[in-house]
Design an enzyme around this catalytic site. Structure first.
Site, mmCIF file in Angstrom:
data_model
loop_
_atom_site.group_PDB
_atom_site.id
_atom_site.type_symbol
_atom_site.label_atom_id
_atom_site.label_comp_id
_atom_site.label_asym_id
_atom_site.label_seq_id
_atom_site.Cartn_x
_atom_site.Cartn_y
_atom_site.Cartn_z
ATOM 1 N N HIS A 99 -3.542 -5.109 0.567
ATOM 2 C CA HIS A 99 -2.932 -5.581 1.812
ATOM 3 C C HIS A 99 -2.981 -7.105 1.871
ATOM 4 O O HIS A 99 -3.939 -7.689 2.395
ATOM 5 C CB HIS A 99 -3.668 -4.988 3.019
ATOM 6 C CG HIS A 99 -3.335 -3.558 3.284
ATOM 7 N ND1 HIS A 99 -2.422 -3.177 4.241
ATOM 8 C CD2 HIS A 99 -3.767 -2.414 2.692
ATOM 9 C CE1 HIS A 99 -2.325 -1.858 4.253
ATOM 10 N NE2 HIS A 99 -3.131 -1.373 3.315
ATOM 11 N N CYS A 132 0.835 -1.201 0.000
ATOM 12 C CA CYS A 132 0.000 0.000 0.000
ATOM 13 C C CYS A 132 0.873 1.256 0.000
ATOM 14 O O CYS A 132 1.474 1.575 -1.006
ATOM 15 C CB CYS A 132 -0.970 -0.033 1.178
ATOM 16 S SG CYS A 132 -2.340 1.143 1.026
ATOM 17 N N GLU A 191 -1.370 -9.100 3.773
ATOM 18 C CA GLU A 191 -1.279 -9.615 5.140
ATOM 19 C C GLU A 191 -2.650 -9.801 5.780
ATOM 20 O O GLU A 191 -2.783 -10.552 6.760
ATOM 21 C CB GLU A 191 -0.410 -8.688 5.996
ATOM 22 C CG GLU A 191 -1.066 -7.391 6.460
ATOM 23 C CD GLU A 191 -1.001 -6.273 5.424
ATOM 24 O OE1 GLU A 191 -1.219 -5.106 5.807
ATOM 25 O OE2 GLU A 191 -0.732 -6.565 4.236
#
Length: 254
Positions: free
Chosen positions: A203, A100, A205
């Site tokens: 994102h 990001c 994660e």
């Protein structure tokens, strides 16, 4: 050879973004790496085998000749740290993953610019603004066949999250766009002159329940392990000067 978990530095602000950091740290551990937190008050002297530039507040617009937002609090100490780390990582071909804001910073550091409000430039942009809706919202991105990201993820279309209001505009030197969404917003960039240098606008994660996103961290750790092996062979288990005992100038103008 002393083969240990490769050390992956993860940048973050001194305060905040704990959830994202913990998710990145978990992803790195699951992939076989050792995450280390890097903040502007604690980053020098750490031996690294890989680097993650994580998400967070906006990149300072004056870095790409644009006026800052009125009243917005930019994190200058963090940005100076990350630019110093990125410069050294590129010089030593250290594996880099930008997430990001991290991808945006990679582009700006290479001389590129950013769209400061994608909703004004691209249509349609039905992105939710509330954090609860952002968690559940998904959009499709198309990944360029033949790109390194495509080779890692093993797919040409991917459903990703959308927790951003800015995106890559003018592309920085040495970078290529390797994923876009249907409205044209760039969703990933990479450098093909480095072993592993990828930035993603989404994102990963926060999407670890899906295999393609775990593959991204696995590829990062694999590249970091190769860097670690090379470092041990060449330096007798001593990190390069830039990562252990080296000094960087953190007082450059923001």
């Amino acid at each position: 050879m002393d083969r240990r978990r490769p050390i992956i530095g993860v940048t973050r602000p001194s305060v905040g973004d704990l959830l994202s950091y913990l998710a990145i740290a978990l992803a790195i551990r699951l992939a076989g790496g050792r995450p280390v937190r890097l903040s502007s008050t604690a980053w020098e002297g750490v031996a690294l085998d890989g680097l993650v530039l994580s998400g967070g507040s906006d990149v300072f617009p004056k870095r790409f000749q644009t006026l800052p937002k009125a009243g917005y609090r930019y994190d200058h100490p963090r940005e100076q740290m990350e630019l110093a780390l990125l410069e050294r990582a590129l010089a030593e071909d250290l594996p880099i993953l930008g997430i990001c804001r991290g991808a945006q910073l990679m582009n700006v550091a290479a001389g590129g610019s950013l769209h400061m409000d994608v909703a004004e430039r691209f249509h349609p942009t039905p992105y939710p603004q509330h954090w609860f809706r952002q968690i559940h919202f998904r959009k499709v991105v198309s990944i360029t066949p033949g790109s390194r990201l495509h080779a890692i993820l093993g797919c040409e279309r991917l459903w990703v999250n959308s927790i951003h209001s800015q995106a890559v505009d003018r592309l920085g030197e040495g970078l290529t766009i390797c994923a876009r969404e249907a409205n044209g917003v760039p969703q990933a960039i990479e450098r093909t002159d480095r072993d592993f240098c990828i930035g993603v606008q989404f994102h990963p994660e926060l999407l670890l329940h899906r295999r393609p996103f775990r593959r991204l961290f696995e590829a990062l750790v694999m590249a970091a392990r190769a860097y670690q092996d090379h470092r041990l062979r060449q330096a007798g288990d001593h990190a390069p000067l830039g990562w252990r005992g080296g000094s960087r100038d953190l007082h450059r103008s923001a």
